[in-house]
Design a protein around this motif. Structure first.
Motif: not given
Length: 290
Positions: A189-190, A218-219, A253-257
């Motif tokens: 998640t971000d 998100a919604s 998986i991952a989301v960075d800043s």
């Protein structure tokens, strides 16, 4: 998560073909994992604390890295709880969750406090129901106040992979997505509360869609979580998600800043997708395979 191991062979050709069309990052841009040798007998999983330190689950043990960049680590007592683990997920500096994993059957979800290494792992599963738990992430909507764990595993229709919501206290449990894929893959998640879920479809009719990453807004997730809390689950259909990218492999998986999407797989390197430039790069390690 035993069904993921056969994919190591199947993913090799795809990973090599994919790499030929990408740019390879040099070793100086890779940050080594300095916590010591990872054993080969059982699964290992890890996550990061807000200060950057690793939390590592390895061969039935759980550790917190003492200082970022060093190999020293402190073990959290298992308190007699057996786990493989299937995942380690951090909520914040004082709250984490480890998945029981295992080959024979689904196992529990066990809480721990990464800031209090002297406090044992919970001996009771967060939920009484048995959820298959390949991966997990803590999710929070930025404005509604709803939050909780999202568990990825084969808990959907016909025992296929979906995302299941588990409230922080374990009292509310229910599906927030429909079937994502036949087998389990990564989830993250971000900061805006959007949720990304990878597909795994090797040896199925949908194999061409394997390793694609879907984005649920998100919604969408918030509405589905609210439905679970109210006792009337209304999972988001996969068709309503956005296809972000297709990796060579997306077991993790991952989301960075800055919004880049990272993926780890069985090939021994990472891939990173930049949605701004619509480009993918391979990140090669500066050490022998772990």
């Amino acid at each position: 998560m035993h069904y993921r191991y056969f994919k190591a062979v199947a993913s090799c050709a795809l990973a090599i073909a994919f790499a030929s069309a990408t740019t390879v990052i040099n070793a100086a841009q890779w940050t080594s994992f300095p916590i010591g040798k990872i054993g080969q007998k059982y699964a290992f999983a890890l996550d990061r604390l807000p200060d950057g330190r690793f939390v590592l689950g390895n061969e039935g043990s759980l550790y917190v890295q003492n200082t970022w960049g060093t190999a020293a680590k402190t073990q959290i007592s298992s308190n007699g709880t057996a786990f493989d683990p299937s995942f380690v997920a951090v909520r914040n500096a004082t709250s984490g969750l480890v998945g029981g994993g295992g080959y024979s059957a689904p196992r529990g979800l066990y809480e721990f406090n990464p800031s209090a290494t002297g406090t044992p792992l919970s001996s009771t599963s967060l939920v009484s129901s048995t959820l298959q738990n390949f991966c997990a992430v803590y999710w929070k909507h930025p404005s509604s106040g709803r939050e909780g764990w999202l568990i990825g595993g084969t808990n959907g229709v016909d025992s296929k992979h979906n995302l299941t919501f588990v409230s922080a206290d374990g009292a509310k449990v229910g599906a927030v997505t429909g079937v994502i894929s036949t087998y389990s893959a990564g989830v993250c998640t971000d900061a805006s509360g959007n949720v990304y879920a990878a597909r795994s479809e090797y040896f199925t009719d949908d194999e061409a869609d394997s390793e694609k990453v879907l984005k649920f807004t998100a919604s969408q997730i918030d509405t589905a979580v609210a439905a679970v809390i109210s006792g009337t689950p209304a999972p988001v259909d996969r068709a309503n998600a956005i296809v972000v990218h297709q990796f060579a492999g997306a077991s993790s998986i991952a989301v960075d800043s800055i919004g880049r999407l990272w993926a780890g797989n069985y090939s021994g390197y990472l891939q990173v997708y930049d949605p701004v430039s619509d480009s993918t790069r391979d990140v090669m390690p500066d050490h022998a395979p772990i």
